[in-house]
Design an enzyme around this catalytic site. Structure first.
Site, PDB file in Angstrom:
ATOM      1  N   GLY A 160     -60.392 -27.129  69.195  1.00  0.00           N
ATOM      2  CA  GLY A 160     -60.330 -25.696  69.490  1.00  0.00           C
ATOM      3  C   GLY A 160     -59.250 -25.415  70.516  1.00  0.00           C
ATOM      4  O   GLY A 160     -58.304 -26.197  70.677  1.00  0.00           O
ATOM      5  N   GLU A 175     -59.265 -32.027  70.843  1.00  0.00           N
ATOM      6  CA  GLU A 175     -58.135 -31.740  69.945  1.00  0.00           C
ATOM      7  C   GLU A 175     -57.794 -30.274  70.153  1.00  0.00           C
ATOM      8  O   GLU A 175     -58.478 -29.396  69.623  1.00  0.00           O
ATOM      9  CB  GLU A 175     -58.531 -32.024  68.485  1.00  0.00           C
ATOM     10  CG  GLU A 175     -58.827 -33.478  68.190  1.00  0.00           C
ATOM     11  CD  GLU A 175     -57.573 -34.346  68.134  1.00  0.00           C
ATOM     12  OE1 GLU A 175     -56.459 -33.792  68.067  1.00  0.00           O
ATOM     13  OE2 GLU A 175     -57.717 -35.579  68.159  1.00  0.00           O
ATOM     14  N   CYS A 233     -52.871 -25.529  63.971  1.00  0.00           N
ATOM     15  CA  CYS A 233     -52.649 -26.026  65.334  1.00  0.00           C
ATOM     16  C   CYS A 233     -51.272 -26.657  65.493  1.00  0.00           C
ATOM     17  O   CYS A 233     -50.672 -26.580  66.556  1.00  0.00           O
ATOM     18  CB  CYS A 233     -53.728 -27.018  65.724  1.00  0.00           C
ATOM     19  SG  CYS A 233     -53.843 -28.412  64.598  1.00  0.00           S
TER      20      CYS A 233
HETATM   21  P1  NAD Z   1     -62.044 -21.803  70.028  1.00  0.00           P
HETATM   22  O1  NAD Z   1     -61.745 -22.700  71.165  1.00  0.00           O
HETATM   23  O2  NAD Z   1     -62.173 -20.353  70.280  1.00  0.00           O
HETATM   24  O3  NAD Z   1     -63.411 -22.248  69.295  1.00  0.00           O
HETATM   25  C1  NAD Z   1     -63.635 -23.579  68.873  1.00  0.00           C
HETATM   26  C2  NAD Z   1     -65.133 -23.829  68.817  1.00  0.00           C
HETATM   27  O4  NAD Z   1     -65.680 -23.684  70.111  1.00  0.00           O
HETATM   28  C3  NAD Z   1     -65.917 -22.884  67.901  1.00  0.00           C
HETATM   29  O5  NAD Z   1     -66.879 -23.625  67.194  1.00  0.00           O
HETATM   30  C4  NAD Z   1     -66.580 -21.935  68.884  1.00  0.00           C
HETATM   31  O6  NAD Z   1     -67.819 -21.417  68.428  1.00  0.00           O
HETATM   32  C5  NAD Z   1     -66.801 -22.823  70.083  1.00  0.00           C
HETATM   33  N1  NAD Z   1     -66.865 -22.045  71.341  1.00  0.00           N
HETATM   34  C6  NAD Z   1     -66.357 -20.816  71.581  1.00  0.00           C
HETATM   35  N2  NAD Z   1     -66.620 -20.436  72.859  1.00  0.00           N
HETATM   36  C7  NAD Z   1     -67.289 -21.456  73.426  1.00  0.00           C
HETATM   37  C8  NAD Z   1     -67.829 -21.672  74.720  1.00  0.00           C
HETATM   38  N3  NAD Z   1     -67.714 -20.742  75.684  1.00  0.00           N
HETATM   39  N4  NAD Z   1     -68.453 -22.837  74.966  1.00  0.00           N
HETATM   40  C9  NAD Z   1     -68.550 -23.789  74.021  1.00  0.00           C
HETATM   41  N5  NAD Z   1     -68.063 -23.628  72.756  1.00  0.00           N
HETATM   42  C10 NAD Z   1     -67.446 -22.480  72.467  1.00  0.00           C
HETATM   43  O7  NAD Z   1     -60.896 -22.110  68.944  1.00  0.00           O
HETATM   44  P2  NAD Z   1     -60.640 -21.420  67.556  1.00  0.00           P
HETATM   45  O8  NAD Z   1     -60.155 -20.036  67.766  1.00  0.00           O
HETATM   46  O9  NAD Z   1     -61.790 -21.643  66.657  1.00  0.00           O
HETATM   47  O10 NAD Z   1     -59.425 -22.334  67.017  1.00  0.00           O
HETATM   48  C11 NAD Z   1     -58.115 -22.116  67.387  1.00  0.00           C
HETATM   49  C12 NAD Z   1     -57.641 -23.099  68.427  1.00  0.00           C
HETATM   50  O11 NAD Z   1     -57.927 -24.417  68.020  1.00  0.00           O
HETATM   51  C13 NAD Z   1     -56.130 -23.058  68.598  1.00  0.00           C
HETATM   52  O12 NAD Z   1     -55.809 -23.192  69.957  1.00  0.00           O
HETATM   53  C14 NAD Z   1     -55.655 -24.263  67.811  1.00  0.00           C
HETATM   54  O13 NAD Z   1     -54.399 -24.756  68.197  1.00  0.00           O
HETATM   55  C15 NAD Z   1     -56.762 -25.233  68.077  1.00  0.00           C
HETATM   56  N6  NAD Z   1     -56.829 -26.249  67.043  1.00  0.00           N
HETATM   57  C16 NAD Z   1     -56.510 -27.533  67.353  1.00  0.00           C
HETATM   58  C17 NAD Z   1     -56.529 -28.506  66.373  1.00  0.00           C
HETATM   59  C18 NAD Z   1     -56.171 -29.941  66.656  1.00  0.00           C
HETATM   60  O14 NAD Z   1     -56.423 -30.788  65.799  1.00  0.00           O
HETATM   61  N7  NAD Z   1     -55.601 -30.260  67.800  1.00  0.00           N
HETATM   62  C19 NAD Z   1     -56.889 -28.167  65.081  1.00  0.00           C
HETATM   63  C20 NAD Z   1     -57.215 -26.844  64.809  1.00  0.00           C
HETATM   64  C21 NAD Z   1     -57.204 -25.891  65.801  1.00  0.00           C
END
Ligand code: NAD
Length: 479
Positions: A198, A220, A254
């Site tokens: 995330g 990640e 990402c």
């Molecule tokens: P996000 O961080 O908003 O959410 C990721 C997960 O965390 C979701 O399941 C969400 O429900 C949970 N979450 C949200 N708020 C939370 C909290 N306060 N406490 C605990 N968990 C919480 O990310 P997103 O919008 O779903 O994805 C986009 C981001 O992910 C971008 O920054 C992207 O670059 C990154 N990403 C990285 C990879 C990688 O492999 N490095 C792959 C895909 C996406």
């Protein structure tokens, strides 16, 4: 089934599932490669059986085209599982390591043991692959797993939940749907490993929660991944790869090239090639890109307006639209857009774009472009389009990134023999292939003494002249 329905139906609460997994994790420590492979095969079969349901669900979530679901979600998942199945017996074998002469008589090896109960928190942008990818490695390593898919792709999360419930007993793998509140409740539990994919902002929250129990983490994350295009680059080839890399999944990738660093002499030529390529991919019949069945949508209104705001802020501060710019709010449509005259004062150059807008920063000297990259957080990916080996090496040696493709983009993640992951702000820890297995394993150090007499025994008390002489000799030979 959502978190609340699990509870309301009186099925199993988080803590009940967690307690059951704690017990199962001890039993699984001793699981064989054959048992783990059988689970991976079961998972592969279930995913194949649900292929149609996944394609429909993800279309309902953000109109992701069928070909992209297969190419970027299902195929990578199945290929990762196949690779793990083929290599697992070797990964699990104890790795013999040499033993120094100072430990005469001993032999040493590293034995990979499962970390235990794992938590997998996934994002929405590749909702299938980013749940099942980590799960494959958790199963390969012999861990149990609780999976929390993203709430922003609810149709896909429902199919994931069904696949998991139909394939595994909850004491081995369980899925809880829901948003931040579900993650937060799960993060209260003392997991042995947390695999989070995330944003960096939420990654910090996860790491803080993990610190309470000293759970190990793989983070990640994302960030601004640059792509260099130098004077020697083949512009047509670069444009074909960059347009795919940037606009696949509607720019919500990402490792998408977030922005381009283009030698000033190449900018005009590159913009022309990018325009031709966009038309070729997304507007071959001249009907308008909004009618293309090859172009997905922004996942929700919040993200649509976030990207819209980045675009308007850049335009207000002097950026120019070289290609695209059309938006349709009701459809969450943003045309593939390329911006020039971009500066670091614009928000679009300060945060991850995560949408189909590609800013171009032009440079005069490579050093200037490298300094620009080094002034920002270390990116998840850094791409180089060049035919000049000296320049390629200069960029590689003077920058830092999770991974790099030279004369391509994104595809480094398709090689399971390469570690995948970021560095610092773009992530901690690595995955894919053996690195994924390793993330969920503890490399246990084992030293086996084969003789009664050992060099160390000569140093046991009582201390005195004899020991001093022995220490002197050891310093002479070993230090
Ligand atoms: P996000 O961080 O908003 O959410 C990721 C997960 O965390 C979701 O399941 C969400 O429900 C949970 N979450 C949200 N708020 C939370 C909290 N306060 N406490 C605990 N968990 C919480 O990310 P997103 O919008 O779903 O994805 C986009 C981001 O992910 C971008 O920054 C992207 O670059 C990154 N990403 C990285 C990879 C990688 O492999 N490095 C792959 C895909 C996406």
């Amino acid at each position: 089934m959502s978190h609340t329905t699990y509870l309301e139906a009186g099925v199993l609460s988080f803590t009940e599932v967690f307690a059951a997994q704690q017990k199962a994790a001890i039993r699984l420590r001793n699981s064989t490669a054959a048992e783990r492979i059988a689970k991976l095969k079961k998972l592969m079969d279930a995913i194949k059986q649900h292929e149609h349901a996944f394609i429909e669900a993800i279309y309902a979530d953000f109109r992701k085209p069928r070909a992209e679901v297969i190419a970027t979600e299902l195929l990578p998942t199945l290929m990762d599982a196949r690779h793990a199945i083929a290599h697992l017996p070797k990964w699990m074998q104890p790795k013999k390591v040499s033993t120094p002469a100072s430990l005469f008589g001993a032999k040493s090896y590293v034995q990979y043991e499962p970390k235990g109960v794992s938590l997998i928190i996934a994002p929405w942008n590749y909702p299938i692959y980013l749940v099942f990818g980590p799960l494959i490695y958790a199963l390969a390593a012999g861990c149990t797993a609780i999976v929390k898919p993203s709430e922003l792709t609810p149709h896909t999360a429902a199919v994931i939940s069904r696949v998991i419930a139909q394939t595994f007993a909850p004491e081995e793998v369980a899925c809880f749907e829901g948003g931040a509140e579900v993650s937060a409740a799960l993060l209260e539990l003392p997991f042995h490993h947390i695999f989070f994919t995330g944003s960096p902002a939420i990654g910090k929250i996860v790491m803080q929660a993990a610190a309470k129990h000293l759970s190990s983490v793989t983070l990640e994350l994302g960030g601004k991944s640059p792509a260099f295009v130098d004077e020697s680059a083949d512009l047509k080839d670069a444009a074909e790869k960059l347009v795919w890399g940037k606009f696949v999944n509607n720019g919500q990738t990402c490792v998408a090239p977030d922005y381009l660093l283009v030698h000033c002499k190449q900018q005009e030529g590159l913009v022309g090639q990018i325009k031709n390529t966009i038309d070729q991919y997304y507007n071959p019949d001249n009907q308008g890109i909004e009618h293309s069945s090859s172009y997905a949508r922004i996942v929700n209104e919040k993200h649509f307006w976030r990207i819209h705001h980045l675009l308007t802020d850049a335009l207000d501060k002097g950026a120019q639209i070289a290609i695209g710019g059309k938006t349709i709010a009701e459809e969450r449509f943003i045309a593939p857009t390329v911006l020039t005259h971009v500066t670091s004062h614009m928000k679009i150059m300060q945060e991850e774009i995560f949408g189909p807008v590609l800013p171009i920063v032009s440079y005069n000297t490579l050093e200037e472009a490298i300094d620009f990259v080094n002034s920002m957080d270390k990116p998840l990916a850094l791409y180089i389009f060049s035919k000049d080996d000296k320049k390629i090496n200069q960029i590689l040696k003077t920058t830092s990134a999770g991974g790099t493709c030279i004369n391509d983009c994104i595809v480094h993640l398709a090689n399971p023999c390469l570690p995948f992951g970021g560095i610092n702000n773009s992530g901690l820890g690595k995955t894919h292939g053996f690195y994924g297995f390793e993330a969920f394993s503890n490399p246990r150090a084992v030293l086996r003494q084969r003789v009664g007499f050992t060099t160390v025994k000569t140093l046991y008390p009582p201390y005195g002249e004899k020991i001093d002489n022995m220490l002197k000799m050891m310093r002479h030979f070993f230090a």
